[in-house]
Design an enzyme around this catalytic site. Structure first.
Site, PDB file in Angstrom:
ATOM      1  N   TYR A 201       3.244   1.135  -1.761  1.00  0.00           N
ATOM      2  CA  TYR A 201       3.271   2.472  -1.148  1.00  0.00           C
ATOM      3  C   TYR A 201       4.422   3.326  -1.692  1.00  0.00           C
ATOM      4  O   TYR A 201       4.903   4.229  -1.022  1.00  0.00           O
ATOM      5  CB  TYR A 201       3.339   2.381   0.380  1.00  0.00           C
TER       6      TYR A 201
ATOM      7  N   ASP B  26       3.529   3.815  -8.113  1.00  0.00           N
ATOM      8  CA  ASP B  26       3.991   2.446  -8.342  1.00  0.00           C
ATOM      9  C   ASP B  26       3.072   1.698  -9.300  1.00  0.00           C
ATOM     10  O   ASP B  26       2.024   2.207  -9.705  1.00  0.00           O
ATOM     11  CB  ASP B  26       4.169   1.707  -7.012  1.00  0.00           C
TER      12      ASP B  26
ATOM     13  N   HIS C  20       3.182  26.969 -12.499  1.00  0.00           N
ATOM     14  CA  HIS C  20       3.569  27.093 -11.094  1.00  0.00           C
ATOM     15  C   HIS C  20       2.413  26.640 -10.198  1.00  0.00           C
ATOM     16  O   HIS C  20       1.283  27.079 -10.364  1.00  0.00           O
ATOM     17  CB  HIS C  20       3.944  28.551 -10.781  1.00  0.00           C
TER      18      HIS C  20
ATOM     19  N   ASP D 190       8.321  23.927  -5.971  1.00  0.00           N
ATOM     20  CA  ASP D 190       7.719  25.169  -5.476  1.00  0.00           C
ATOM     21  C   ASP D 190       8.348  25.613  -4.161  1.00  0.00           C
ATOM     22  O   ASP D 190       8.377  24.853  -3.196  1.00  0.00           O
ATOM     23  CB  ASP D 190       6.218  24.961  -5.294  1.00  0.00           C
TER      24      ASP D 190
ATOM     25  N   ASN E 142       4.814   5.912  -3.806  1.00  0.00           N
ATOM     26  CA  ASN E 142       4.110   6.965  -4.518  1.00  0.00           C
ATOM     27  C   ASN E 142       4.540   8.323  -3.971  1.00  0.00           C
ATOM     28  O   ASN E 142       4.681   8.489  -2.753  1.00  0.00           O
ATOM     29  CB  ASN E 142       2.597   6.813  -4.321  1.00  0.00           C
TER      30      ASN E 142
ATOM     31  N   TYR F 178      -4.619  10.025  -2.026  1.00  0.00           N
ATOM     32  CA  TYR F 178      -5.437   9.737  -3.205  1.00  0.00           C
ATOM     33  C   TYR F 178      -6.151  10.989  -3.702  1.00  0.00           C
ATOM     34  O   TYR F 178      -6.202  11.261  -4.897  1.00  0.00           O
ATOM     35  CB  TYR F 178      -6.480   8.656  -2.882  1.00  0.00           C
TER      36      TYR F 178
END
Length: 156
Positions: free
Chosen positions: A130, A30, A22, A64, A132, A112
């Site tokens: 982009y 990508d 958890h 979550d 991701n 990142y």
């Protein structure tokens, strides 16, 4: 092959998803993402598009609900609110599985940095830039049981 499981969920990926606890996070990125450099654990799914992989992962991974934000996407450079078609597809896919959750944009280094601390990274063959996303694992709540009854670990 297993019944009821998307065949994209390889043994390595299923092991990783099951091993996560958890609050652990997993990134799906990508084909251009620096996965080798950023991943603590890297799972390669070359030849598969991000949305297909995202859909497979969300078919088994609880998100979550203990926190306000649990799904994050990368942005086009510093343009936080810009939505490329792949971002719209990510949002639609997440809404099908988690209709009450928002997909939160994270700019560049914030994204990142979060990937670098993730439990694992799934690198797809997605050619779009982009593309991701990060998912934070939630819990599967047990069914209500008599307080004095034995707990069956296989009943959800």
């Amino acid at each position: 092959m297993l019944k009821g499981l998307d065949p994209l969920l390889s043994p390595e990926l299923l092991f990783t998803l099951r091993a996560m606890g958890h609050g652990d996070e997993i990134a799906i990125v990508d084909g251009n993402y620096p996965g080798v450099e950023h991943a603590r654990r890297l799972i390669r799914l070359d030849g598969h598009r991000l949305i297909t992989v995202l859909n497979a992962v969300l078919s088994v991974l609880p998100i979550d609900d203990f926190v306000a934000e649990a799904i994050f996407r990368s942005t086009v450079k510093a343009e936080r609110d810009r939505l490329d078609p792949v971002h719209e597809e990510m949002i639609d896919c997440c809404a099908r599985h988690e209709p009450h959750r928002q997909v939160v944009p994270l700019i560049g280094q914030d994204f990142y940095g979060r990937v670098k601390t993730a439990h694992a990274v799934i690198q797809t063959g997605e050619p779009r830039l982009y593309a991701n996303i990060i998912l934070r694992k939630g819990v599967i709540y047990p069914k209500e049981a008599d307080a004095h009854a034995e707990v069956d670990p296989f009943v959800y």
